[in-house]
Design a protein around this motif. Structure first.
Motif, PDB file in Angstrom:
ATOM      1  N   GLY A   9       0.822  -1.389  -0.129  1.00  0.00           N
ATOM      2  CA  GLY A   9      -0.047  -0.087   0.005  1.00  0.00           C
ATOM      3  C   GLY A   9       1.081   1.218  -0.072  1.00  0.00           C
ATOM      4  O   GLY A   9       2.251   1.232  -0.061  1.00  0.00           O
ATOM      5  N   VAL A  10       0.234   2.332  -0.188  1.00  0.00           N
ATOM      6  CA  VAL A  10       0.846   3.557  -0.269  1.00  0.00           C
ATOM      7  C   VAL A  10       1.107   4.207   1.338  1.00  0.00           C
ATOM      8  O   VAL A  10      -0.078   4.450   1.847  1.00  0.00           O
ATOM      9  CB  VAL A  10       0.144   4.716  -1.082  1.00  0.00           C
ATOM     10  N   PRO A  11       2.168   4.358   1.772  1.00  0.00           N
ATOM     11  CA  PRO A  11       2.370   4.738   3.161  1.00  0.00           C
ATOM     12  C   PRO A  11       2.180   6.535   3.296  1.00  0.00           C
ATOM     13  O   PRO A  11       2.107   7.224   2.114  1.00  0.00           O
ATOM     14  CB  PRO A  11       3.700   4.852   3.348  1.00  0.00           C
ATOM     15  N   THR A  12       1.662   6.796   4.531  1.00  0.00           N
ATOM     16  CA  THR A  12       1.235   8.252   4.430  1.00  0.00           C
ATOM     17  C   THR A  12       1.629   8.587   5.876  1.00  0.00           C
ATOM     18  O   THR A  12       1.375   7.969   6.979  1.00  0.00           O
ATOM     19  CB  THR A  12      -0.330   8.362   4.666  1.00  0.00           C
ATOM     20  N   ILE A  13       2.693   9.501   5.841  1.00  0.00           N
ATOM     21  CA  ILE A  13       3.175  10.057   7.158  1.00  0.00           C
ATOM     22  C   ILE A  13       2.680  11.417   7.230  1.00  0.00           C
ATOM     23  O   ILE A  13       3.337  12.421   6.551  1.00  0.00           O
ATOM     24  CB  ILE A  13       4.752   9.988   7.159  1.00  0.00           C
ATOM     25  N   TYR A  14       1.965  11.781   8.260  1.00  0.00           N
ATOM     26  CA  TYR A  14       1.337  13.295   8.527  1.00  0.00           C
ATOM     27  C   TYR A  14       2.421  14.155   9.179  1.00  0.00           C
ATOM     28  O   TYR A  14       3.281  13.633   9.881  1.00  0.00           O
ATOM     29  CB  TYR A  14       0.128  13.014   9.359  1.00  0.00           C
ATOM     30  N   GLN A  15       2.393  15.278   8.688  1.00  0.00           N
ATOM     31  CA  GLN A  15       3.459  16.123   8.985  1.00  0.00           C
ATOM     32  C   GLN A  15       3.492  16.127  10.890  1.00  0.00           C
ATOM     33  O   GLN A  15       2.866  16.059  11.639  1.00  0.00           O
ATOM     34  CB  GLN A  15       2.971  17.488   8.924  1.00  0.00           C
ATOM     35  N   GLY A  16       5.067  15.763  11.359  1.00  0.00           N
ATOM     36  CA  GLY A  16       5.140  15.805  12.575  1.00  0.00           C
ATOM     37  C   GLY A  16       5.436  14.193  12.845  1.00  0.00           C
ATOM     38  O   GLY A  16       6.372  14.117  13.941  1.00  0.00           O
ATOM     39  N   ASP A  17       4.950  13.288  12.084  1.00  0.00           N
ATOM     40  CA  ASP A  17       5.203  11.914  12.507  1.00  0.00           C
ATOM     41  C   ASP A  17       6.482  11.499  12.257  1.00  0.00           C
ATOM     42  O   ASP A  17       6.932  10.333  12.445  1.00  0.00           O
ATOM     43  CB  ASP A  17       4.078  11.089  11.824  1.00  0.00           C
ATOM     44  N   GLU A  18       6.957  12.174  11.148  1.00  0.00           N
ATOM     45  CA  GLU A  18       8.648  11.682  10.838  1.00  0.00           C
ATOM     46  C   GLU A  18       9.614  11.699  12.036  1.00  0.00           C
ATOM     47  O   GLU A  18      10.621  11.249  11.933  1.00  0.00           O
ATOM     48  CB  GLU A  18       8.981  12.191   9.519  1.00  0.00           C
ATOM     49  N   PHE A  19       9.071  12.616  13.120  1.00  0.00           N
ATOM     50  CA  PHE A  19      10.077  12.854  14.176  1.00  0.00           C
ATOM     51  C   PHE A  19       9.551  12.592  15.515  1.00  0.00           C
ATOM     52  O   PHE A  19      10.237  12.696  16.520  1.00  0.00           O
ATOM     53  CB  PHE A  19      10.794  14.333  14.055  1.00  0.00           C
ATOM     54  N   GLY A  20       8.174  12.656  15.516  1.00  0.00           N
ATOM     55  CA  GLY A  20       7.365  12.403  16.764  1.00  0.00           C
ATOM     56  C   GLY A  20       7.132  13.633  17.539  1.00  0.00           C
ATOM     57  O   GLY A  20       7.110  13.927  18.769  1.00  0.00           O
ATOM     58  N   GLN A  21       6.531  14.553  16.784  1.00  0.00           N
ATOM     59  CA  GLN A  21       5.832  15.884  17.442  1.00  0.00           C
ATOM     60  C   GLN A  21       5.026  15.276  18.164  1.00  0.00           C
ATOM     61  O   GLN A  21       3.789  14.825  17.923  1.00  0.00           O
ATOM     62  CB  GLN A  21       5.414  16.806  16.238  1.00  0.00           C
ATOM     63  N   PRO A  22       4.808  15.986  19.577  1.00  0.00           N
ATOM     64  CA  PRO A  22       3.659  15.521  20.589  1.00  0.00           C
ATOM     65  C   PRO A  22       2.523  16.576  20.425  1.00  0.00           C
ATOM     66  O   PRO A  22       2.536  17.647  19.637  1.00  0.00           O
ATOM     67  CB  PRO A  22       4.318  15.829  21.948  1.00  0.00           C
ATOM     68  N   GLY A  23       1.501  16.138  20.951  1.00  0.00           N
ATOM     69  CA  GLY A  23       0.421  17.247  20.855  1.00  0.00           C
ATOM     70  C   GLY A  23      -0.956  16.335  21.450  1.00  0.00           C
ATOM     71  O   GLY A  23      -0.898  15.457  21.776  1.00  0.00           O
ATOM     72  N   GLY A  24      -2.007  17.290  21.934  1.00  0.00           N
ATOM     73  CA  GLY A  24      -3.138  16.564  22.475  1.00  0.00           C
ATOM     74  C   GLY A  24      -4.221  16.596  21.147  1.00  0.00           C
ATOM     75  O   GLY A  24      -3.803  16.671  19.953  1.00  0.00           O
ATOM     76  N   ASN A  25      -5.461  16.920  21.479  1.00  0.00           N
ATOM     77  CA  ASN A  25      -6.402  17.088  20.453  1.00  0.00           C
ATOM     78  C   ASN A  25      -6.455  18.385  19.845  1.00  0.00           C
ATOM     79  O   ASN A  25      -5.753  19.294  20.557  1.00  0.00           O
ATOM     80  CB  ASN A  25      -7.825  16.696  21.281  1.00  0.00           C
TER      81      ASN A  25
END
Length: 177
Positions: free
Chosen positions: A42-58
């Motif tokens: 399948g086609v991978p999708t990496i959303y902005q910030g997931d390449e380095f582990g950007q934290p955050g809430g909702n």
């Protein structure tokens, strides 16, 4: 990363406090997740910030402004691992068009192979909190191939079995030499 509890209102937390990474094992788990999505069909999708582990809430804290600099060492390592995985995917047709074959599946270990013509990839995961040696039988059609580890794990390979020493929450991607 463990900075939010499951029973906490993550939206409220995003408005009222700084969300960080409570447990650094989250970076290792994210690296495993990125290895998984970049090596399965399948086609991978990496959303902005997931390449380095950007934290955050909702929302409104679910995606902060893109961060290019001033990453901490764990974030930098995660970005480098993700970049290397993307380069492996880009360089191997087996990860784009290849067959998918599970070789070993348990609660804590997952091993699968991808193959397209002569391009063979074997991916090994250790999803436990302890170092372990994963032993997997090599399918007959892969015997005689020479594999290269891409993430520096210790391994042995004979004509019948691949033995990989993996640290807790880690993986290895083997490519044909």
């Amino acid at each position: 990363g463990g900075d939010l509890s499951f029973d906490e209102d993550a939206k409220y937390a995003g408005w009222t406090r700084e969300i960080g990474v409570g447990d650094p094992v989250g970076y290792k788990k994210l690296q495993m997740f990125n290895a998984f999505i970049l090596t399965i069909p399948g086609v991978p999708t990496i959303y902005q910030g997931d390449e380095f582990g950007q934290p955050g809430g909702n929302d409104p804290d679910n995606r902060r402004m893109m961060q290019f600099d001033d990453l901490n060492p764990k974030e930098e390592d995660t970005r480098e691992v993700t970049s290397k995985l993307a380069n492996i995917r880009r360089s191997h047709m087996a990860l784009n068009y290849g067959t998918f074959e599970p070789l070993k599946v348990s609660d804590k270990v997952y091993v699968y192979a991808r193959r397209y013509l002569d391009d063979v990839i074997v991916v090994v995961f250790n999803n436990s909190d302890a170092e372990t040696t994963v032993s997997v039988s090599i399918p007959e059609r892969f015997k005689g191939l020479e594999f290269k580890n891409n993430f520096g794990t210790s391994y042995t390979l004979d004509n019948k079995e691949l033995n990989v020493s993996l640290k807790e929450y880690s993986f290895e991607v083997f490519t044909v030499k």
